[in-house]
Design a protein around this motif. Structure first.
Motif, PDB file in Angstrom:
ATOM      1  N   ALA A 116       0.931  -1.027   0.034  1.00  0.00           N
ATOM      2  CA  ALA A 116       0.154   0.371   0.291  1.00  0.00           C
ATOM      3  C   ALA A 116       1.009   0.986   0.161  1.00  0.00           C
ATOM      4  O   ALA A 116       0.518   2.580  -0.474  1.00  0.00           O
ATOM      5  N   GLU A 117       1.695   1.430   0.712  1.00  0.00           N
ATOM      6  CA  GLU A 117       2.255   2.218   0.472  1.00  0.00           C
ATOM      7  C   GLU A 117       3.481   2.652  -0.451  1.00  0.00           C
ATOM      8  O   GLU A 117       3.732   3.311  -0.863  1.00  0.00           O
ATOM      9  N   ALA A 167       2.331  16.177   5.947  1.00  0.00           N
ATOM     10  CA  ALA A 167       1.450  15.019   6.717  1.00  0.00           C
ATOM     11  C   ALA A 167       1.580  13.189   6.561  1.00  0.00           C
ATOM     12  O   ALA A 167       1.344  13.108   7.506  1.00  0.00           O
ATOM     13  N   ARG A 168       1.552  12.697   5.413  1.00  0.00           N
ATOM     14  CA  ARG A 168       1.240  11.653   5.281  1.00  0.00           C
ATOM     15  C   ARG A 168       2.755  11.010   5.035  1.00  0.00           C
ATOM     16  O   ARG A 168       2.266   9.454   5.316  1.00  0.00           O
ATOM     17  N   PHE A 169       3.738  11.809   5.011  1.00  0.00           N
ATOM     18  CA  PHE A 169       5.122  11.161   4.003  1.00  0.00           C
ATOM     19  C   PHE A 169       5.781  11.448   5.493  1.00  0.00           C
ATOM     20  O   PHE A 169       5.787  12.523   5.632  1.00  0.00           O
ATOM     21  N   ARG A 170       6.596  10.271   6.025  1.00  0.00           N
ATOM     22  CA  ARG A 170       7.592  10.918   7.420  1.00  0.00           C
ATOM     23  C   ARG A 170       9.148  11.397   6.623  1.00  0.00           C
ATOM     24  O   ARG A 170       9.110  10.920   5.204  1.00  0.00           O
ATOM     25  N   PRO A 171       9.701  12.425   7.162  1.00  0.00           N
ATOM     26  CA  PRO A 171      10.392  12.667   7.009  1.00  0.00           C
ATOM     27  C   PRO A 171      11.817  11.370   7.196  1.00  0.00           C
ATOM     28  O   PRO A 171      12.051  10.829   7.641  1.00  0.00           O
ATOM     29  N   HIS A 172      12.717  12.052   5.864  1.00  0.00           N
ATOM     30  CA  HIS A 172      13.743  11.318   6.417  1.00  0.00           C
ATOM     31  C   HIS A 172      15.438  11.757   6.254  1.00  0.00           C
ATOM     32  O   HIS A 172      15.538  12.504   4.942  1.00  0.00           O
ATOM     33  N   PRO A 173      16.731  10.889   5.877  1.00  0.00           N
ATOM     34  CA  PRO A 173      17.839  11.930   5.692  1.00  0.00           C
ATOM     35  C   PRO A 173      17.754  12.093   3.599  1.00  0.00           C
ATOM     36  O   PRO A 173      17.138  11.264   3.546  1.00  0.00           O
ATOM     37  N   ASN A 174      18.782  12.888   3.252  1.00  0.00           N
ATOM     38  CA  ASN A 174      18.552  13.078   1.580  1.00  0.00           C
ATOM     39  C   ASN A 174      17.637  13.612   1.761  1.00  0.00           C
ATOM     40  O   ASN A 174      17.306  13.022  -0.112  1.00  0.00           O
ATOM     41  N   SER A 175      16.610  14.353   2.163  1.00  0.00           N
ATOM     42  CA  SER A 175      15.468  14.795   1.871  1.00  0.00           C
ATOM     43  C   SER A 175      15.337  15.452   0.802  1.00  0.00           C
ATOM     44  O   SER A 175      14.188  15.897   0.224  1.00  0.00           O
ATOM     45  N   LEU A 176      16.647  15.965   0.295  1.00  0.00           N
ATOM     46  CA  LEU A 176      16.671  17.208  -1.069  1.00  0.00           C
ATOM     47  C   LEU A 176      16.097  15.464  -2.506  1.00  0.00           C
ATOM     48  O   LEU A 176      17.174  15.714  -2.299  1.00  0.00           O
ATOM     49  N   TYR A 315       8.637  12.661   0.004  1.00  0.00           N
ATOM     50  CA  TYR A 315       9.122  13.563   0.837  1.00  0.00           C
ATOM     51  C   TYR A 315       9.894  14.626   0.069  1.00  0.00           C
ATOM     52  O   TYR A 315      10.428  15.767  -0.034  1.00  0.00           O
ATOM     53  N   GLN A 316      10.784  13.852  -0.623  1.00  0.00           N
ATOM     54  CA  GLN A 316      11.808  14.699  -1.526  1.00  0.00           C
ATOM     55  C   GLN A 316      10.904  15.078  -2.457  1.00  0.00           C
ATOM     56  O   GLN A 316      11.713  16.372  -2.852  1.00  0.00           O
ATOM     57  N   LEU A 317       9.766  15.042  -3.242  1.00  0.00           N
ATOM     58  CA  LEU A 317       9.264  15.303  -4.143  1.00  0.00           C
ATOM     59  C   LEU A 317       8.153  17.189  -3.151  1.00  0.00           C
ATOM     60  O   LEU A 317       8.135  18.019  -3.447  1.00  0.00           O
ATOM     61  N   VAL A 318       7.971  16.361  -1.746  1.00  0.00           N
ATOM     62  CA  VAL A 318       7.322  17.639  -0.644  1.00  0.00           C
ATOM     63  C   VAL A 318       8.537  19.119  -0.909  1.00  0.00           C
ATOM     64  O   VAL A 318       8.720  20.050  -1.252  1.00  0.00           O
ATOM     65  N   THR A 319      10.079  18.885  -0.046  1.00  0.00           N
ATOM     66  CA  THR A 319      11.107  19.336  -0.329  1.00  0.00           C
ATOM     67  C   THR A 319      11.196  20.377  -1.296  1.00  0.00           C
ATOM     68  O   THR A 319      11.888  21.215  -1.086  1.00  0.00           O
ATOM     69  N   GLY A 320      11.521  19.354  -2.495  1.00  0.00           N
ATOM     70  CA  GLY A 320      11.990  20.155  -4.269  1.00  0.00           C
ATOM     71  C   GLY A 320      11.373  21.092  -4.893  1.00  0.00           C
ATOM     72  O   GLY A 320      10.972  21.984  -5.054  1.00  0.00           O
ATOM     73  N   SER A 321       9.742  21.016  -4.363  1.00  0.00           N
ATOM     74  CA  SER A 321       8.648  20.940  -5.103  1.00  0.00           C
ATOM     75  C   SER A 321       8.638  22.695  -4.173  1.00  0.00           C
ATOM     76  O   SER A 321       8.352  23.164  -5.149  1.00  0.00           O
ATOM     77  N   ARG A 322       8.417  22.344  -3.056  1.00  0.00           N
ATOM     78  CA  ARG A 322       8.711  23.769  -2.240  1.00  0.00           C
ATOM     79  C   ARG A 322       9.755  24.587  -2.609  1.00  0.00           C
ATOM     80  O   ARG A 322       9.018  26.034  -2.645  1.00  0.00           O
ATOM     81  N   ARG A 323      10.764  24.202  -2.653  1.00  0.00           N
ATOM     82  CA  ARG A 323      11.525  24.726  -2.982  1.00  0.00           C
ATOM     83  C   ARG A 323      11.375  25.855  -4.213  1.00  0.00           C
ATOM     84  O   ARG A 323      11.766  26.475  -4.743  1.00  0.00           O
ATOM     85  N   ALA A 324      11.278  24.905  -5.343  1.00  0.00           N
ATOM     86  CA  ALA A 324      10.636  25.126  -6.129  1.00  0.00           C
ATOM     87  C   ALA A 324       9.797  26.257  -6.764  1.00  0.00           C
ATOM     88  O   ALA A 324       9.482  27.488  -7.373  1.00  0.00           O
ATOM     89  N   LEU A 325       9.012  26.759  -6.073  1.00  0.00           N
ATOM     90  CA  LEU A 325       7.762  27.859  -5.564  1.00  0.00           C
ATOM     91  C   LEU A 325       7.626  28.652  -4.504  1.00  0.00           C
ATOM     92  O   LEU A 325       7.512  29.442  -4.478  1.00  0.00           O
TER      93      LEU A 325
END
Length: 373
Positions: A116-117, A167-176, A315-325
Motif C-alpha cells: 500500500a505504501e 503530513a502523510r510521508f515522514r521525513p528522512h535523510p537526504n530529503s533534497l 518527501y523529496q518531492l515535497v522538499t524540492g517542490s517547495r523550493r521550486a515554489l
C-alpha cells in the motif's frame, strides 16, 4: 499503384510495459483477496490511488463489502464472487480469471501495508505531476481573462497538496531530490510587445522619478532585456540617492555602470528615455505580470521534472517542490504590493509645529480660535 499499408507494421505507438507500481497494485489486491481482514492495515489510500480503472474497481469493491470470517472465506468463494460482481459494475471486462491472477501475484499477504505504501507513493507522483502540468499550462494560456489570478490559484492548490503530502510521508535523510534535467525547449524569444513595455517604463520613470521610489515591488530581474534591466537599476539608484533624474543623469549613471557598449550608443539611450507615454505604475504592472507568468511556467516544469524521476521519494518531492515554489511565492507577494490599493494611514496627522508666541498682551478670543495649519 500505391501500396495499402499493412496493419502489422510498426506505425502505431507501442504500449509501454507496466511499471513497478502495477505489480505492487496486483500484490496489494491479491493480499486483500486472500485475507480481506488486512484491509484494516490499508487505511490511507482510496480507489483513486490505483493507476488502472480495473484495479481501482476491484479495490472499491473490496472496501465496500464486509470482510468474511476467515473460516468461511477458506471454505467457499462467495465473497470473491461478490467482489467480482461489484467490480464489474465499473469495469465490464473484468473476469474471475483476473482475480485469480491477482491472488497469484501476491508473494506474502502479510506485506499488504508495504504494498500500500508503494501504491500511495506512486499516486503522489502522479497527482503532483498533474498539478504541476496544470500550473505550467495555465501560465501560458492566452485565452484566460485573468491569467495571474488563475495561475496563482493553481499554485495555491499545489501548495495545499504539498502540505497534505508532507503530513502523510515522514521525513528522512537526504530529503533534497536530485536536480532535474528539464526537457529542452525552444529558446525564449523576447517579444516586441515586452520590449516596448520596458522602453515605456524607462521613459515614463525618467519623466516621473517620484513614482520610482514607490515601485520597490519591481526589480531589474523582471525585465527581459539586459540593457533595460541595467537602466532600471540606474533609475532606482538615482532615486534612492535623491539625485537629479533626467535622461542625461541616467545616461551618466549608465556609463558608470558599464552599460555603454557597442550596442548601446548614448544617442540611442537618450532617445529611449525621452519617448514616454502613460505612467510608470501601469507599465511596471505589465512587466511584473509577464515575469510572474514566466516564473509560474518554469516552476510547473521543474516540479514535473521531479515527478518524472522514479527514484525521488514522496518527501523529496515535497522538499524540492517547495523550493521550486519559493520564487513564485516571492513574485506573488510583490504582485499583491503592486496591485493592492495603499491603505489609508491609521495614524492621526502630525500637528505642524509653530514658533512659540512672543511675549505680549494676551490674545483675543478671535486670535486664539484659529490654529495655523
Amino acid at each position: 499503384m500505391p501500396r495499402t499499408p499493412d496493419l502489422d507494421e510498426d506505425d502505431l505507438d507501442p504500449i509501454p510495459p507496466p511499471g513497478p507500481v502495477f505489480y505492487a497494485e496486483q500484490a496489494l489486491l491479491g493480499a486483500l483477496l486472500l485475507e480481506p481482514w488486512r484491509l484494516d492495515d490499508v487505511t490511507d489510500i482510496g480507489p483513486e490511488a490505483f493507476s488502472t480503472a480495473v484495479h481501482a474497481a476491484v479495490f472499491a469493491a473490496i472496501r465496500s463489502l464486509p470482510a468474511p470470517a476467515p473460516v468461511q472465506h477458506a471454505e467457499n468463494v462467495k465473497w470473491l464472487d461478490a467482489v467480482l460482481s461489484s467490480a464489474r459494475e465499473q469495469t465490464r471486462g473484468l473476469n474471475a480469471a483476473y482475480l485469480h491472477t491477482l491472488i497469484q501475484m501476491c508473494p506474502w499477504p502479510r506485506h499488504a501495508s508495504a504494498y500500500a505504501e508503494m501504491v500511495e507513493a506512486d499516486h503522489a507522483h502522479r497527482t503532483l505531476r498533474t498539478h504541476a502540468q496544470r500550473l505550467a499550462q495555465t501560465a501560458t494560456d492566452p485565452t484566460l481573462p485573468h491569467p495571474v489570478e488563475t495561475a496563482l490559484a493553481e499554485a495555491a492548490a499545489l501548495s495545499g497538496l504539498l502540505e497534505a503530502l508532507s503530513a502523510r510521508f515522514r521525513p528522512h535523510p537526504n530529503s533534497l531530490p536530485r536536480t532535474p534535467s528539464l526537457a529542452p525547449v525552444n529558446a525564449p524569444q523576447v517579444h516586441e510587445e515586452a520590449m516596448d513595455e520596458e522602453r515605456l517604463l524607462l521613459a515614463t520613470a525618467t519623466a516621473h522619478p517620484a513614482e520610482v521610489e514607490q515601485m520597490r515591488w519591481l526589480t531589474a530581474d523582471d525585465l527581459t532585456l539586459p540593457l533595460h534591466a541595467g537602466l532600471w537599476r540606474c533609475l532606482t539608484s538615482l532615486s534612492r540617492r535623491a539625485a537629479p533624474v533626467d535622461p542625461v543623469t541616467v545616461l551618466w549613471e549608465a556609463q558608470r555602470n558599464g552599460l555603454l557598449t557597442a550596442g548601446a550608443e548614448p544617442a540611442d539611450i537618450i532617445s529611449l528615455l525621452t519617448a514616454g507615454a502613460g505612467s510608470p505604475q501601469y507599465w511596471g504592472e505589465r512587466i511584473l505580470q509577464r515575469a510572474l507568468l514566466a516564473t509560474a511556467h518554469e516552476t510547473g516544469r521543474r516540479i514535473e521534472a521531479y515527478t518524472d524521476d522514479p527514484a525521488t521519494t514522496p518527501y523529496q518531492l515535497v522538499t524540492g517542490s517547495r523550493r521550486a515554489l519559493a520564487d513564485l511565492n516571492a513574485l506573488r507577494t510583490r504582485w499583491h504590493h503592486a496591485t493592492s490599493p495603499t491603505p489609508p494611514s491609521s495614524r492621526p496627522p502630525r500637528p505642524q509645529l509653530s514658533a512659540p508666541p512672543r511675549a505680549g498682551p494676551p490674545r483675543t478670543a478671535m486670535a486664539t480660535s484659529r490654529i495655523p495649519r
